[in-house]
Design a protein around this motif. Sequence first.
Motif, short mmCIF file in Angstrom:
data_model
loop_
_atom_site.label_atom_id
_atom_site.label_comp_id
_atom_site.label_asym_id
_atom_site.label_seq_id
_atom_site.Cartn_x
_atom_site.Cartn_y
_atom_site.Cartn_z
N ALA A 45 0.57 -1.29 -0.11
CA ALA A 45 0.16 -0.01 -0.07
C ALA A 45 1.07 1.10 0.09
O ALA A 45 1.80 1.17 0.54
CB ALA A 45 -0.81 0.00 1.32
N ILE A 47 0.63 5.83 -0.37
CA ILE A 47 -0.12 6.84 -0.47
C ILE A 47 0.49 8.01 -1.33
O ILE A 47 2.05 8.22 -1.42
CB ILE A 47 -0.09 7.90 0.76
CG1 ILE A 47 -0.71 6.94 1.99
CG2 ILE A 47 -0.81 9.17 0.69
CD1 ILE A 47 -2.16 6.57 1.78
N ARG A 66 2.27 4.79 -9.54
CA ARG A 66 1.80 3.65 -9.36
C ARG A 66 2.54 2.48 -10.04
O ARG A 66 2.93 1.30 -9.51
CB ARG A 66 0.37 3.22 -9.98
CG ARG A 66 -0.38 1.86 -9.85
CD ARG A 66 -1.67 1.81 -10.21
NE ARG A 66 -2.71 2.57 -9.73
CZ ARG A 66 -3.15 2.41 -8.51
NH1 ARG A 66 -2.88 1.35 -7.89
NH2 ARG A 66 -3.86 3.48 -7.90
N ALA A 94 -1.92 -0.88 -3.67
CA ALA A 94 -3.01 -0.02 -3.45
C ALA A 94 -2.64 1.17 -3.07
O ALA A 94 -1.79 1.56 -2.19
CB ALA A 94 -3.80 -0.97 -2.38
N ARG A 95 -3.56 2.26 -3.60
CA ARG A 95 -3.08 3.57 -3.30
C ARG A 95 -4.11 3.93 -1.93
O ARG A 95 -5.33 4.33 -2.09
CB ARG A 95 -3.58 4.48 -4.31
CG ARG A 95 -3.28 5.73 -4.09
CD ARG A 95 -3.41 6.78 -5.26
NE ARG A 95 -3.73 8.13 -5.06
CZ ARG A 95 -4.38 8.93 -5.63
NH1 ARG A 95 -5.06 8.63 -6.93
NH2 ARG A 95 -4.40 10.06 -5.36
N ASP A 96 -3.69 3.57 -0.71
CA ASP A 96 -4.44 3.63 0.36
C ASP A 96 -3.33 3.41 1.57
O ASP A 96 -2.33 3.07 1.05
CB ASP A 96 -5.42 2.67 0.37
CG ASP A 96 -6.84 3.08 1.54
OD1 ASP A 96 -6.47 3.87 2.07
OD2 ASP A 96 -7.61 2.24 1.23
N THR A 97 -4.04 3.41 2.85
CA THR A 97 -3.11 3.20 3.91
C THR A 97 -3.01 1.81 4.05
O THR A 97 -3.77 1.02 3.38
CB THR A 97 -3.92 3.86 5.30
OG1 THR A 97 -4.97 2.94 5.56
CG2 THR A 97 -4.00 5.13 5.25
N ASN A 100 -6.15 -0.06 5.72
CA ASN A 100 -7.28 -0.25 4.78
C ASN A 100 -7.27 -0.79 3.61
O ASN A 100 -8.14 -1.73 3.40
CB ASN A 100 -7.68 1.22 4.47
CG ASN A 100 -8.12 2.30 5.68
OD1 ASN A 100 -8.87 1.83 6.69
ND2 ASN A 100 -8.13 3.60 5.49
N ALA A 101 -6.00 -0.97 3.08
CA ALA A 101 -6.04 -1.92 1.67
C ALA A 101 -5.90 -3.21 1.92
O ALA A 101 -6.65 -4.15 1.52
CB ALA A 101 -4.63 -1.38 1.25
N ARG A 104 -9.67 -4.18 3.19
CA ARG A 104 -10.45 -4.46 2.00
C ARG A 104 -9.99 -5.56 1.21
O ARG A 104 -11.01 -6.53 0.80
CB ARG A 104 -10.13 -3.34 1.23
CG ARG A 104 -11.15 -3.12 0.00
CD ARG A 104 -11.34 -1.97 -0.82
NE ARG A 104 -9.94 -1.46 -1.12
CZ ARG A 104 -9.26 -0.48 -0.65
NH1 ARG A 104 -9.84 0.23 0.70
NH2 ARG A 104 -7.93 -0.23 -1.12
#
Length: 171
Positions: A45, A47, A66, A94-97, A100-101, A104
């Motif tokens: 992951a 950001i 990415r 994944a572009r997220d914390t 969270n990634a 999910r």
Amino acid sequence: MKKLPLPESGEILVGVDGSAVSGAALRWAVDEGARSGRDVRALHAWIYDPLHGPQTSPPVSVHDARVAQRQGLEKLVHALVGSDPAATIRFEVARDTPANALVRASHSAAMLVLGSHGYGKLLQLMLGSVSSQCVREAACPVVIIPARTVPEDDGDHTEALAGTYLPGPLL
């Protein structure tokens, strides 16, 4: 203790951040994938924040960031488990914390494997913990590889992901 059966389908999801303990988690997941016949999904992951990038270069696009993340992840995984691992490995960025990634992604996984950095209770209270959040919220069983099980000479492989982790403020 009662042994819980794993779902009939689904892959082994493993969080990879370049640390020695995430490398140990990846190797454990690949070994388990080989034993169980499951594929492994290595997830990193990140950001995107062009303002925190190097000051000497212009900001990169989200697409370019990415692509760099994916290339860094592939390079890191191959350095840790070789180019012909015992299990099939899929790569995902994944572009997220991280928490969270991973939570999910856990909805389609048979299990989630993480390394625990073992920062202790004080830092956990201040910063939170990816593994703690995943244990509470993941939709599948979670395997934690403790930092104390990783030999000191395993090293930190974050250079493969250099320039890709952009932390926020600590406090």
